[in-house]
Each structure stands twice: as C-alpha cells, then as structure tokens.
Design a protein around this motif. Structure first.
Motif, mmCIF file in Angstrom:
data_model
loop_
_atom_site.group_PDB
_atom_site.id
_atom_site.type_symbol
_atom_site.label_atom_id
_atom_site.label_comp_id
_atom_site.label_asym_id
_atom_site.label_seq_id
_atom_site.Cartn_x
_atom_site.Cartn_y
_atom_site.Cartn_z
ATOM 1 N N MET A 139 -6.674 6.682 0.113
ATOM 2 C CA MET A 139 -5.388 6.037 -0.192
ATOM 3 C C MET A 139 -4.942 5.230 1.023
ATOM 4 O O MET A 139 -4.761 5.763 2.106
ATOM 5 C CB MET A 139 -4.334 7.093 -0.528
ATOM 6 N N GLY A 140 -4.792 3.923 0.870
ATOM 7 C CA GLY A 140 -4.386 3.072 1.976
ATOM 8 C C GLY A 140 -2.937 2.648 1.848
ATOM 9 O O GLY A 140 -2.538 2.120 0.816
ATOM 10 N N THR A 141 -2.149 2.892 2.881
ATOM 11 C CA THR A 141 -0.762 2.430 2.907
ATOM 12 C C THR A 141 -0.619 1.382 4.000
ATOM 13 O O THR A 141 -1.326 1.431 5.011
ATOM 14 C CB THR A 141 0.207 3.589 3.166
ATOM 15 N N THR A 142 0.299 0.447 3.828
ATOM 16 C CA THR A 142 0.412 -0.685 4.752
ATOM 17 C C THR A 142 1.846 -0.888 5.201
ATOM 18 O O THR A 142 2.789 -0.472 4.533
ATOM 19 C CB THR A 142 -0.079 -1.978 4.072
ATOM 20 N N LYS A 143 1.980 -1.576 6.336
ATOM 21 C CA LYS A 143 3.299 -1.953 6.846
ATOM 22 C C LYS A 143 3.102 -3.074 7.851
ATOM 23 O O LYS A 143 2.050 -3.167 8.498
ATOM 24 C CB LYS A 143 3.990 -0.758 7.513
ATOM 25 N N ILE A 144 4.110 -3.932 8.016
ATOM 26 C CA ILE A 144 4.046 -5.015 8.993
ATOM 27 C C ILE A 144 5.434 -5.226 9.591
ATOM 28 O O ILE A 144 6.440 -5.059 8.907
ATOM 29 C CB ILE A 144 3.524 -6.318 8.334
ATOM 30 N N SER A 147 -4.930 -4.936 -0.021
ATOM 31 C CA SER A 147 -5.388 -3.665 0.539
ATOM 32 C C SER A 147 -5.823 -2.714 -0.576
ATOM 33 O O SER A 147 -6.892 -2.087 -0.487
ATOM 34 C CB SER A 147 -4.270 -3.027 1.368
ATOM 35 N N ASP A 148 -5.029 -2.599 -1.623
ATOM 36 C CA ASP A 148 -5.374 -1.727 -2.743
ATOM 37 C C ASP A 148 -6.670 -2.184 -3.413
ATOM 38 O O ASP A 148 -7.519 -1.360 -3.796
ATOM 39 C CB ASP A 148 -4.244 -1.704 -3.771
ATOM 40 N N SER A 149 -6.839 -3.503 -3.568
ATOM 41 C CA SER A 149 -8.039 -4.032 -4.214
ATOM 42 C C SER A 149 -9.293 -3.683 -3.418
ATOM 43 O O SER A 149 -10.312 -3.250 -3.985
ATOM 44 C CB SER A 149 -7.907 -5.553 -4.369
ATOM 45 N N ILE A 150 -9.222 -3.831 -2.089
ATOM 46 C CA ILE A 150 -10.374 -3.507 -1.241
ATOM 47 C C ILE A 150 -10.654 -2.010 -1.260
ATOM 48 O O ILE A 150 -11.810 -1.575 -1.324
ATOM 49 C CB ILE A 150 -10.141 -4.013 0.194
ATOM 50 N N CYS A 151 -9.583 -1.203 -1.230
ATOM 51 C CA CYS A 151 -9.755 0.259 -1.265
ATOM 52 C C CYS A 151 -10.430 0.696 -2.561
ATOM 53 O O CYS A 151 -11.270 1.600 -2.571
ATOM 54 C CB CYS A 151 -8.403 0.949 -1.116
ATOM 55 N N ARG A 152 -10.069 0.066 -3.681
ATOM 56 C CA ARG A 152 -10.711 0.406 -4.960
ATOM 57 C C ARG A 152 -12.205 0.092 -4.916
ATOM 58 O O ARG A 152 -13.020 0.830 -5.484
ATOM 59 C CB ARG A 152 -10.045 -0.363 -6.106
ATOM 60 N N GLN A 153 -12.560 -1.014 -4.260
ATOM 61 C CA GLN A 153 -13.978 -1.383 -4.159
ATOM 62 C C GLN A 153 -14.781 -0.318 -3.426
ATOM 63 O O GLN A 153 -15.968 -0.139 -3.691
ATOM 64 C CB GLN A 153 -14.111 -2.720 -3.431
ATOM 65 N N TYR A 154 -14.122 0.404 -2.518
ATOM 66 C CA TYR A 154 -14.796 1.463 -1.756
ATOM 67 C C TYR A 154 -14.578 2.845 -2.375
ATOM 68 O O TYR A 154 -14.910 3.859 -1.760
ATOM 69 C CB TYR A 154 -14.299 1.459 -0.308
ATOM 70 N N GLY A 155 -13.977 2.875 -3.556
ATOM 71 C CA GLY A 155 -13.770 4.143 -4.256
ATOM 72 C C GLY A 155 -12.658 4.996 -3.702
ATOM 73 O O GLY A 155 -12.638 6.217 -3.922
#
Length: 442
Positions: A1-6, A158-166
C-alpha cells in the motif's frame, strides 16, 4: 500500500537534499558500520545505494538546482518541493522494488521537465521514498504548481504503479484524520476543540428526538450549526472560533447517518431528562476544598493556580470543558503550557513581578557565561589534539549546549508569564463581576 504527500521547501534547499540522500537512511542495514564512518566524514558528499538523480547529479544537486533558477531569473519564493511515498509494513516489498517504484513515479510525474532526487529510506519500519523536486523547470523555466489536482494525479499514478507490482492501494481515501497535535493532547487528557465538540454533540443527542431539537440544544451550548439535509457534511462552530468542524471528523459515531440513527433510537423520556431534579448530596463534614487551599496561595503562583482551577485543569481534577466560562475557553489548549509555568514558579520560588525580572536577569547572565565558555572549548577543540582529549572536549561542549537549551526554555516560560499574568487577572476580574451580577439579579 503506497501513500503519498508533497509539501513546499521555502528555506534551506541543501537541508532538504541532504535529508533525502542521507546515507544512514538509504543504505542497507548490513552496511551500517561503514555508513556511520562514511556519513560522519564531512569532506565527502552523502550518497546511498538507493539514491537516483533525474536530470541532475546527486553530488552537485543544490548547485544545479540553483543554476536553473538563475538562468530563468526565478531565485525567490519556493525553492523546491519535498514529497514522499510510503509503503505499508505488511506489503511484500523489497528495497529494490520500493526504489524502482519511486523512480518510475518520478519519471512519469516530473522527469520530462524537472530535476528530481529520488531516495529510498530503510531506517524505519515502513520502506518509503523521498523526492526533492526543483521548483523551476529546466525545459521552459516555468514553476511547478502544486494544488489539489496535481496531488490527486500524484496519488493516482502512484496507485497505478503499485497495482502493476501487485501491491495494495487505498481505493477510497477517507481524507485527513484529526491533527496529530490535537490527538496527542486528547490522549494526555487535555481538552481540545474536537473533544469539547464531541462532548457537546453527545449531550445534545442524549436530550433530543429529532434534528431540530438536536440543533436547539447545540445552540444552547454556544455552538453555531449547519445541519441542512442538502449539505454533504454537517458542521458545528464553537463560540469564538471562525473555522467550523465537520462532525464526521469527530469519529464514526458522528456521521450524518449515524447521528440520525442515534436520535431515532432515543426514548420519549429524553425530553424530560433535563427537567429531572437531581438529589443533592448531603455534606456530612466541613472539609477544606481544593478551591479553599488554592485561595490561600498568593503571588504569581496563586494567580496561575486559580486560573487553572477555573479552566478545570489541575492534577486529579477535571470538569466538563463546555461548562468552562466562555471567556476562558480559548485558553483550554494552553493548559499544558500553564502547568510548565506553574512548575517554574514553584521551582525557583518566584512570587512577585520583581522576583520574575530578577530571575530573567540572572538567567541572561548564566546564558552569557555558558556561551563564552562553550566558545573557548570550541576553539580548543579545533586545535590538533589527541583523540582522547577531543572526546573529552566534545562531551563538555555537549553538556554546555544542553544547559543552554534548558536555560533558553526557562527564559521563554518566564517571558510568557510576564505577558500572561495581566490578561489572566483581567479575565478573572471580568468573571467575578459577571458572577456578582448574576447573584444580584436573583
């Protein structure tokens, strides 16, 4: 699960880059022995195994960032943006995978226009990536514009890339929770605007059968409310506050639907609950109360004790925050600070304004003496000396620095006392006058 902030970097660009590329965080645990020696050598640049630079060089990133700004004449304002991408500790992810995901995210979001540093930190329970992005584009000189839409796009990529890696992703983000400093105060038992609103809403619900009665009870407690069925989020605004609080932010029991359920579940007898007379407790003995004991304490310490008593914040004594006089409610969030000031007054036996000024003068002299001594030791430390003597000097310098920190903290508390006492006395006098008017009107 990837969470992001900037977030924005408005000062000290070098510190943001150094933090992201700190080799103590980006190196594998097996390399930690070499890393400590490597990171402590100030003559070398910080770099780690999991650090990647896009459109720049890690070693000279700060200079290259500034070169682009000078080229386009945009050296002021926001210097850079600092972002992170964190992975849940239960995700099956390796440092190599985390760094690969971070690089892909940076390439897709900023790689064609901005200089970016990507660093994967391994020093915490959760693997996480840090990104430092130059605020000015090398391609066209335009500044990076951060807003809700750009952050939303960052989260989606970020979510799209994380899904690609399962990896798992949060399909429906719930938004921000309660601010950390407020949740910490609540855990410590200190009233906050959230805990006060929660108590008021609970009381209003317990006395109401429908939304209209709920609204009237909240208004009687001094709250402005917005409970229209057309609004997505119902809000309450405490008296003296401009910013409303969304009820759903108070917890799962305070959503629009849950409040309606709680109101409909109340029995008819709740309408008469507030009219029920409570049986008074019989006093068997005449004992001194805490208020009586506090009344005997004079000086600045006595003023603080009385003020904290009226706020309902003293050891082994609490009261409903909504029953605190309205003029004092804004100070409920300062109770922890007031406690520190009372301890300072007790520790140094400060009773009067003159003693407070004398204390400040004494601390200033101590600060000057310690600063002078530390400067002498620092000059001695810079000489060529045996390693054993250097270690001893370093320990002495650290002890003096710690003592300076303590003194500065006490000086800040004393200066705040000097400012607070006058406003405290005025507020207590105003409350006393209002109490006398109530007694005369009866």
């Amino acid at each position: 699960m990837g969470t992001t902030k900037i977030w924005k970097v408005k000062t000290n660009l070098a510190r943001a880059i150094d933090y992201a590329t700190d080799s103590r965080k980006t190196a594998l645990k097996s390399d930690i022995g070499n890393v400590i020696g490597y990171a402590s050598d100030e003559g070398k640049t910080l770099s780690g195994r999991y650090v990647t630079a896009l459109n720049c060089n890690v070693t000279y990133a700060k200079e290259q960032f500034e070169t682009i700004k000078k080229r386009f004449g945009k050296e002021d304002g926001i210097l850079a943006f600092h972002a992170y991408q964190s992975f849940a500790d239960y995700d099956d992810i390796t440092p190599d995978m985390a760094h690969e995901i971070g690089v892909k995210l940076a390439e897709e979001l900023w790689g064609d226009r901005f200089q970016v540093i990507v660093a994967t930190h391994l020093n915490t329970k959760c693997l996480h990536n840090h990104f430092v992005i130059n605020s000015v584009s090398f391609a066209d000189g335009k500044k990076y514009h951060d807003c809700r839409s750009t952050y939303r796009h960052m989260r989606e990529v970020s979510d799209s890339i994380c899904r690609q890696y399962g990896l798992t992703v949060i399909e429906k983000p719930t938004g921000r929770g309660e601010p950390l400093h407020l949740s910490q105060k609540e855990k410590a038992g200190i009233p906050t605007r959230y805990s006060m609103a929660r108590e008021a809403v609970d009381e209003a619900i317990s006395l109401s059968l429908n939304l209209r009665e709920f609204e009237l009870h909240l208004k009687s407690l001094g709250y402005s409310v917005q409970l229209s069925q057309r609004r997505k989020y119902w809000t309450v605004t405490p008296k003296g506050w401009k910013k409303p609080i969304r009820l759903m932010r108070l917890g799962k029991e305070y959503t629009n639907e849950r409040i309606m359920q709680r109101l409909s579940a109340n029995p008819e007898s709740v309408r008469f609950k507030s009219f029920q007379k409570r049986k008074p407790l019989k006093k068997q003995y005449f004992l001194l109360t805490r208020k009586d004991r506090i009344g005997k304490v004079g000086g600045l310490r006595g003023l603080y004790l009385k003020y904290c008593y009226m706020l309902g914040y003293l050891p082994k004594y609490t009261q409903d925050a909504n029953k605190v006089p309205e003029i004092l409610r804004e100070d409920l969030l300062k109770c922890e600070k007031y406690t520190k000031q009372i301890r300072l007054l007790s520790k140094y036996e400060i009773h009067t304004d003159e003693e407070l000024f004398s204390f400040l003068e004494q601390k200033e002299r101590e600060k000057e003496d310690i600063t002078e001594m530390r400067e002498i030791l620092r000059k001695e430390y810079r000489r060529v000396l045996p390693e054993s003597e250097k270690k001893q000097l370093k320990a002495q310098i650290a002890a003096l620095t710690s003592a300076l920190k303590d003194i500065r903290g006490e000086v800040r508390l004393a200066e705040d006392i000097k400012v607070n006492t006058e406003s405290m006395a005025k507020k207590m006098e105003q409350i006393e006058r209002e109490n006398q008017r109530e007694v005369m009107s009866r």
